[in-house]
Design a protein around this motif. Structure first.
Motif, short mmCIF file in Angstrom:
data_model
loop_
_atom_site.label_atom_id
_atom_site.label_comp_id
_atom_site.label_asym_id
_atom_site.label_seq_id
_atom_site.Cartn_x
_atom_site.Cartn_y
_atom_site.Cartn_z
N ALA A 135 31.37 35.38 46.34
CA ALA A 135 30.01 35.88 46.11
C ALA A 135 29.06 34.80 45.61
N ASN A 136 29.62 33.72 45.06
CA ASN A 136 28.78 32.65 44.50
C ASN A 136 28.57 31.48 45.44
N LEU A 137 29.18 31.51 46.62
CA LEU A 137 29.02 30.41 47.57
C LEU A 137 27.60 30.40 48.13
N PRO A 138 26.88 29.28 48.01
CA PRO A 138 25.51 29.22 48.54
C PRO A 138 25.50 28.90 50.03
N GLU A 158 23.93 14.95 39.18
CA GLU A 158 22.55 15.43 39.04
C GLU A 158 22.27 16.67 39.88
N VAL A 159 23.25 17.08 40.68
CA VAL A 159 23.09 18.26 41.53
C VAL A 159 23.67 19.48 40.83
N ILE A 160 22.88 20.50 40.68
CA ILE A 160 23.32 21.70 39.96
C ILE A 160 23.49 22.87 40.93
N ILE A 161 24.69 23.46 40.93
CA ILE A 161 24.96 24.65 41.74
C ILE A 161 25.50 25.72 40.81
N PRO A 162 24.74 26.76 40.54
CA PRO A 162 25.19 27.80 39.60
C PRO A 162 26.53 28.42 40.01
N ASN A 163 27.42 28.54 39.04
CA ASN A 163 28.71 29.22 39.22
C ASN A 163 29.61 28.57 40.26
N CYS A 164 29.40 27.28 40.50
CA CYS A 164 30.23 26.55 41.46
C CYS A 164 30.70 25.24 40.83
N THR A 165 31.87 24.78 41.23
CA THR A 165 32.38 23.49 40.80
C THR A 165 32.37 22.54 41.98
#
Length: 203
Positions: A135-138, A158-165
């Motif tokens: 559900a969190n995959l963009p 520097e790249v931010i992806i919510p709820n992802c590693t």
């Protein structure tokens, strides 16, 4: 993440003869992994067009007669070495409570000041491997280059992806702006003019 529906049929036989017959009928033999048992099925080759031949990344909803629809990702694909015809596809089933690893395309945003004054933009990592719940995959990873001057680099950290590693070292370069060759090379006649000026000054 957007999904593409693929309707197929379970395969009764998985031998070489049966597989060859499927390919001759313009069907692709597939295997769905991730559940209790692997499911062998086939589908029309044209059904995979929007899943395979695109820079975008989608999940696939596999619908087979007599089976509950399964949401999955493309795990592996084999092409014919000469014709590029799809020979085989492996899928991996997704579950809401299990993280999955997937390569997601990177989209650059903003205008780089360095590029605007003649710098050359390099984009070595157009996809990044991430781990997250389905559900969190963009659909895409947004990377802001609006602060990149000539010589600057944009790193994974520097790249931010919510709820992802992000599964890359923090110092991995996503994009950078370098001095263009045109800017580095002297303009024809410029070097000679400079030498003439220096000689005149010496006299």
């Amino acid at each position: 993440m957007k999904s593409i529906t693929i309707k197929g049929s379970k395969r009764e036989s998985v031998g070489k003869a049966a597989t060859k017959a499927l390919r001759n009928a313009d069907k692709v033999p597939c295997v769905l992994y991730g559940g209790e048992n692997a499911i062998h099925f086939s589908a029309e080759e044209k059904a995979f067009k929007n899943l395979v031949y695109t820079p975008n990344v989608y999940t696939a909803t596999i619908e087979l007669e007599g089976e509950k629809a399964a949401t999955c990702i493309l795990q592996d694909i084999q092409f014919h070495p000469v014709t590029d015809k799809i020979l085989h596809i492996d899928f991996y089933q997704l579950f809401d409570d299990k993280e999955v690893t997937m390569e997601i395309p990177v989209t650059l945003e903003g205008s780089s000041p360095g590029v605007m004054i003649g710098g050359a933009l390099r984009f070595p990592n157009r996809k990044l491997k991430v781990k997250a719940l389905p559900a969190n995959l963009p659909d895409a990873i947004k990377a802001d280059i609006s602060k990149l001057e000539i010589g600057d680099k944009l790193f994974v950290r520097e790249v931010i992806i919510p709820n992802c590693t992000i599964l890359h070292p923090e110092n991995t370069v996503v994009a950078q702006v370098r001095m263009s060759r045109a800017a580095q090379a002297p303009v024809e006649g410029e070097e000679g003019a400079e030498e003439a000026t220096e000689e005149a000054a010496a006299e």
